[in-house]
Design a protein around this motif. Sequence first.
Motif, short mmCIF file in Angstrom:
data_model
loop_
_atom_site.label_atom_id
_atom_site.label_comp_id
_atom_site.label_asym_id
_atom_site.label_seq_id
_atom_site.Cartn_x
_atom_site.Cartn_y
_atom_site.Cartn_z
N GLU A 60 42.65 9.90 -25.52
CA GLU A 60 43.09 11.18 -26.74
C GLU A 60 44.47 11.48 -26.06
O GLU A 60 44.53 12.15 -24.92
N PRO A 61 45.57 11.81 -26.76
CA PRO A 61 46.47 12.46 -26.10
C PRO A 61 45.62 13.88 -25.27
O PRO A 61 45.45 14.54 -25.34
N GLY A 62 46.54 13.84 -23.60
CA GLY A 62 46.30 15.38 -23.27
C GLY A 62 44.86 15.01 -22.59
O GLY A 62 45.02 15.56 -21.29
N GLN A 63 44.34 14.59 -22.59
CA GLN A 63 42.77 14.40 -22.26
C GLN A 63 43.06 13.72 -20.95
O GLN A 63 42.03 13.82 -20.36
N VAL A 88 45.41 -4.72 -16.69
CA VAL A 88 46.46 -6.01 -17.38
C VAL A 88 46.86 -5.81 -18.60
O VAL A 88 48.06 -6.37 -19.07
N ASN A 89 46.68 -5.01 -19.63
CA ASN A 89 46.82 -3.80 -20.73
C ASN A 89 48.16 -3.98 -20.39
O ASN A 89 47.91 -1.81 -19.96
N PRO A 90 48.86 -4.09 -21.45
CA PRO A 90 50.74 -3.22 -20.88
C PRO A 90 50.33 -1.30 -21.71
O PRO A 90 50.61 -0.67 -21.03
N GLU A 91 49.68 -1.36 -22.97
CA GLU A 91 49.35 -0.47 -23.63
C GLU A 91 48.36 0.76 -22.37
O GLU A 91 48.08 1.76 -22.63
N ASP A 92 47.90 -0.09 -21.79
CA ASP A 92 46.90 1.37 -20.61
C ASP A 92 47.29 1.34 -19.26
O ASP A 92 46.77 2.43 -18.96
N ILE A 93 48.60 1.02 -19.13
CA ILE A 93 48.99 1.42 -17.60
C ILE A 93 49.55 2.72 -18.20
O ILE A 93 49.49 3.44 -17.04
N VAL A 94 49.85 3.13 -18.89
CA VAL A 94 50.57 4.05 -19.66
C VAL A 94 49.31 5.81 -18.47
O VAL A 94 49.65 6.42 -18.00
N TYR A 95 47.91 4.76 -18.36
CA TYR A 95 47.15 6.38 -17.93
C TYR A 95 46.98 6.16 -16.90
O TYR A 95 47.57 7.62 -16.40
N PRO A 96 47.40 5.49 -15.33
CA PRO A 96 46.94 5.30 -14.63
C PRO A 96 48.03 5.98 -14.07
O PRO A 96 48.25 6.44 -13.02
N MET A 97 49.58 5.96 -14.40
CA MET A 97 50.52 6.24 -14.29
C MET A 97 50.80 7.74 -14.53
O MET A 97 51.67 8.48 -13.88
N LEU A 98 49.80 8.35 -15.69
CA LEU A 98 50.25 9.84 -16.10
C LEU A 98 49.29 10.16 -15.10
O LEU A 98 48.93 11.59 -14.05
N SER A 108 46.53 7.93 -5.93
CA SER A 108 46.26 6.65 -6.93
C SER A 108 47.37 5.76 -6.90
O SER A 108 48.31 6.74 -7.22
N ARG A 109 47.14 4.89 -7.46
CA ARG A 109 48.79 3.68 -8.13
C ARG A 109 47.64 2.83 -8.63
O ARG A 109 47.11 1.96 -8.55
N PRO A 110 48.49 2.82 -9.87
CA PRO A 110 48.61 1.60 -11.09
C PRO A 110 48.89 0.17 -10.73
O PRO A 110 49.75 -0.20 -9.34
N PHE A 111 48.21 -0.79 -10.35
CA PHE A 111 48.17 -1.92 -10.24
C PHE A 111 48.09 -3.55 -11.20
O PHE A 111 46.51 -2.85 -12.04
N SER A 112 48.23 -4.22 -11.48
CA SER A 112 48.25 -5.77 -12.54
C SER A 112 47.68 -6.40 -11.66
O SER A 112 47.02 -7.28 -12.32
N THR A 113 47.43 -6.42 -10.56
CA THR A 113 46.60 -7.75 -10.12
C THR A 113 45.24 -7.22 -8.53
O THR A 113 45.39 -6.34 -7.90
N MET A 114 44.35 -7.34 -8.08
CA MET A 114 43.09 -7.22 -7.91
C MET A 114 43.93 -7.61 -5.98
O MET A 114 43.67 -6.85 -4.92
#
Length: 128
Positions: A60-63, A88-98, A108-114
């Motif tokens: 949920e937003p803010g959670q 790898v889901n573009p819509e999911d990258i926002v949470y690690p960034m936030l 912590s950091r987001p990545f698209s490859t192992m």
Amino acid sequence: MDAEKFKYEYKDCIVFKSYFGLITVNDVKESWLYAIEKDTFPADTIGFVLDYRAAHFDIEPGQHVEIPEFYQQNPNVFGNKRIAIVTVNPEDIVYPMLIRVYDQGYESRPFSTMEAAVRWVLEKKQGL
């Protein structure tokens, strides 16, 4: 907590945690609590690679702020560690960034490859 939603592996001083299906903030926290209670993490752990490639966030937003709060409340596990989040889901990258905005006592950091995620966590071991 649904144990079918996650699994742990350990290699090269890194804990690998894979998630499956729809993942809520409670799933994240409960799975960590389960592993902490079972004393899952070796003493020489330098970091974590969280694999969300087979999962999708249901947050949920803010959670999202509950996740870094949880990390900060457990410095014996996460303190001075690196947490790489692979999705790898573009819509999911926002949470690690936030979540990264709230990093305190860990990184912590987001990545698209192992490969990139593992390399970044291993840099901690090499003192980079």
